[in-house]
Design an enzyme around this catalytic site. Structure first.
Site, PDB file in Angstrom:
ATOM      1  N   HIS A  67       1.636  32.230 -19.970  1.00 15.01           N
ATOM      2  CA  HIS A  67       2.036  31.068 -19.170  1.00 15.01           C
ATOM      3  C   HIS A  67       3.213  31.416 -18.261  1.00 15.01           C
ATOM      4  O   HIS A  67       3.196  31.122 -17.060  1.00 15.01           O
ATOM      5  CB  HIS A  67       2.394  29.907 -20.110  1.00 15.01           C
ATOM      6  CG  HIS A  67       2.863  28.684 -19.407  1.00 15.01           C
ATOM      7  ND1 HIS A  67       2.046  27.626 -19.144  1.00 15.01           N
ATOM      8  CD2 HIS A  67       4.081  28.347 -18.903  1.00 15.01           C
ATOM      9  CE1 HIS A  67       2.725  26.686 -18.508  1.00 15.01           C
ATOM     10  NE2 HIS A  67       3.978  27.109 -18.354  1.00 15.01           N
ATOM     11  N   GLU A  68       4.227  32.060 -18.830  1.00 12.21           N
ATOM     12  CA  GLU A  68       5.416  32.393 -18.051  1.00 12.21           C
ATOM     13  C   GLU A  68       5.127  33.469 -17.005  1.00 12.21           C
ATOM     14  O   GLU A  68       5.708  33.457 -15.924  1.00 12.21           O
ATOM     15  CB  GLU A  68       6.561  32.830 -18.973  1.00 12.21           C
ATOM     16  CG  GLU A  68       6.996  31.792 -19.988  1.00 12.21           C
ATOM     17  CD  GLU A  68       7.321  30.434 -19.393  1.00 12.21           C
ATOM     18  OE1 GLU A  68       7.821  30.365 -18.252  1.00 12.21           O
ATOM     19  OE2 GLU A  68       7.058  29.425 -20.062  1.00 12.21           O
ATOM     20  N   HIS A  71       3.931  31.898 -13.813  1.00 10.75           N
ATOM     21  CA  HIS A  71       5.060  31.501 -12.971  1.00 10.75           C
ATOM     22  C   HIS A  71       5.628  32.724 -12.238  1.00 10.75           C
ATOM     23  O   HIS A  71       5.875  32.679 -11.024  1.00 10.75           O
ATOM     24  CB  HIS A  71       6.190  30.888 -13.812  1.00 10.75           C
ATOM     25  CG  HIS A  71       5.893  29.557 -14.395  1.00 10.75           C
ATOM     26  ND1 HIS A  71       5.680  28.427 -13.644  1.00 10.75           N
ATOM     27  CD2 HIS A  71       5.797  29.154 -15.691  1.00 10.75           C
ATOM     28  CE1 HIS A  71       5.471  27.391 -14.438  1.00 10.75           C
ATOM     29  NE2 HIS A  71       5.532  27.814 -15.689  1.00 10.75           N
TER      30      HIS A  71
END
Length: 152
Positions: A67-68, A71
């Site tokens: 998920h990170e 980003h």
């Protein structure tokens, strides 16, 4: 797992799922409470909540890292890296990254044990529930502008 092992894991996941290298730092932050991890825009580092590793194991940490990294890679490419952006949601589907991480048990317990305050309008008798106490002199009913009173 220590920070150097986490750094190596993030680099491996970045190459495996994104086919792009990870050039910055990844480390555990034991002060994080409400989130599984975060991408820091100002220095492009990634912080992971150590509590998630302790409670849910390495598989959950891998999901948080994916998920990170969504980003991270989108931000470096100049694309939409925020949760609401189409580019971000598309990339998350491609790499099968979760939108939310599993909650920690201590946070669930804290939420369940939080007190609920009940108020009632003296005019129209509508009931309001609140997590926090309110100042009865300051607030009024949103429907009839009547005074509020606390119900036990």
């Amino acid at each position: 797992m220590e920070n150097n092992e986490l750094q190596q894991l993030v680099e491996e996941i970045s190459m495996k799922f994104f086919q792009k290298p990870f050039f910055h730092k990844a480390y555990f932050n034991k002060r994080l409470r409400a989130t599984g991890g975060r991408y820091l825009v100002h220095n492009s580092n990634i912080e992971i909540n150590y509590g998630h590793y302790e409670e849910h194991g390495e598989e959950e940490v891998v999901n948080i890292i994916k998920h990170e990294l969504c980003h991270y890679h989108l931000h470096l490419e100049g694309k939409g890296y925020r949760h609401r952006d189409r580019d971000f949601r598309k990339l998350m589907k491609e790499v099968n990254a979760p939108r939310f991480c599993q909650p920690l048990a201590k946070n669930i317990e804290k939420k369940q044990n939080s007190p609920i305050h009940l108020y009632q309008c003296t005019g129209c008798k509508i009931k309001y529930t609140r997590k926090r106490k309110i100042q009865l002199q300051k607030y009024r009913c949103g429907y009839c502008n009547g005074m509020l009173k606390k119900i036990e």
